[in-house]
Write a protein that holds these residues in place. Structure first.
Motif, PDB file in Angstrom:
ATOM      1  N   ASP A  77      -3.391 -63.084  30.059  1.00 57.60           N
ATOM      2  CA  ASP A  77      -4.622 -63.191  29.292  1.00 57.60           C
ATOM      3  C   ASP A  77      -4.903 -64.678  29.095  1.00 57.60           C
ATOM      4  O   ASP A  77      -3.977 -65.487  29.068  1.00 57.60           O
ATOM      5  CB  ASP A  77      -4.449 -62.497  27.946  1.00 57.60           C
TER       6      ASP A  77
ATOM      7  N   THR B  80     -12.451 -59.762  34.386  1.00 53.45           N
ATOM      8  CA  THR B  80     -13.103 -59.687  33.086  1.00 53.45           C
ATOM      9  C   THR B  80     -12.799 -58.352  32.421  1.00 53.45           C
ATOM     10  O   THR B  80     -12.899 -57.302  33.051  1.00 53.45           O
ATOM     11  CB  THR B  80     -14.628 -59.854  33.241  1.00 53.45           C
ATOM     12  N   LYS B  81     -12.454 -58.409  31.129  1.00 55.13           N
ATOM     13  CA  LYS B  81     -12.212 -57.196  30.346  1.00 55.13           C
ATOM     14  C   LYS B  81     -13.550 -56.634  29.866  1.00 55.13           C
ATOM     15  O   LYS B  81     -14.450 -57.411  29.575  1.00 55.13           O
ATOM     16  CB  LYS B  81     -11.345 -57.505  29.131  1.00 55.13           C
ATOM     17  N   PRO B  82     -13.678 -55.366  29.717  1.00 57.21           N
ATOM     18  CA  PRO B  82     -12.730 -54.343  30.145  1.00 57.21           C
ATOM     19  C   PRO B  82     -12.803 -54.180  31.661  1.00 57.21           C
ATOM     20  O   PRO B  82     -13.844 -54.376  32.269  1.00 57.21           O
ATOM     21  CB  PRO B  82     -13.209 -53.078  29.432  1.00 57.21           C
TER      22      PRO B  82
ATOM     23  N   LEU C  64      -6.875 -62.806  32.897  1.00 56.15           N
ATOM     24  CA  LEU C  64      -7.697 -61.771  32.283  1.00 56.15           C
ATOM     25  C   LEU C  64      -8.432 -62.397  31.107  1.00 56.15           C
ATOM     26  O   LEU C  64      -7.847 -63.183  30.354  1.00 56.15           O
ATOM     27  CB  LEU C  64      -6.828 -60.618  31.774  1.00 56.15           C
TER      28      LEU C  64
ATOM     29  N   ALA D 212     -11.937 -61.772  28.163  1.00 50.58           N
ATOM     30  CA  ALA D 212     -13.099 -61.055  27.652  1.00 50.58           C
ATOM     31  C   ALA D 212     -14.379 -61.819  27.965  1.00 50.58           C
ATOM     32  O   ALA D 212     -15.475 -61.265  27.847  1.00 50.58           O
ATOM     33  CB  ALA D 212     -12.966 -60.855  26.138  1.00 50.58           C
TER      34      ALA D 212
END
Length: 167
Positions: free
Chosen positions: A31, A82-84, A60, A62
């Protein structure tokens, strides 16, 4: 992920870096937002250490958008998600990055073997040979050329081919 690969979890970037220094891993999924050492710092630390510099890293985040993705890739990540995100996409990206890392490793090994064969042939040929840069500075010479010209290897290296033969 654990159904396909051995996975070790880290609580933050410092913990991950400690684990990576203790044991060689095939890939890092990180992340960006982490305490103590964020994903960008982790990537920078990995790229700064020669034994880990080629380790594939998937970041990863957001943060969506082209600019965030470019920032992650420019930081040295091999991939950015990119989350999700869809679990199947993560699995596919991991496998692709592992496959690419293996191909790069094989290519590096083949290049090293090729360079070694060239070095041996270059050094042992009875003909005088030199490798010369485009600016005409001598990069490498074999012993046959040194004997032929009457110069030592150190005298020839980095000297100008033009100055030696066309004063």
């Amino acid at each position: 992920l654990e159904s396909r690969w051995d996975v070790e979890l880290a609580v933050d970037g410092e913990d991950a870096l400690d684990a990576l220094r203790r044991q060689r891993f095939d890939l890092v999924v990180s992340d960006i937002m982490m305490p103590r050492l964020d994903g960008f710092g982790l990537v920078a630390a990995l790229r700064a250490e020669p034994e880990m510099a080629d380790m594939p890293v998937i970041l990863l985040s957001a943060r969506a958008g082209e600019e965030a993705k470019v920032e992650g890739l420019e930081a040295g990540a091999d991939d950015y998600l990119t989350k999700p995100f869809n679990a199947r996409e993560l699995l596919a990206r991991i496998q692709t990055n592992l496959d690419l890392a293996e191909m790069r490793k094989e290519a590096r090994q083949a290049l090293q073997e090729s360079e070694e064969r060239f070095r041996i042939a270059f050094e042992h040929t009875p003909l005088g040979m030199a490798l010369i840069k485009t600016d005409s500075n001598i990069l490498q010479v074999n012993q046959a050329l040194c004997r032929l010209l009457g110069y030592s290897e150190n005298e020839l290296l980095n000297s100008s081919f033009q100055n030696l033969f066309h004063p």
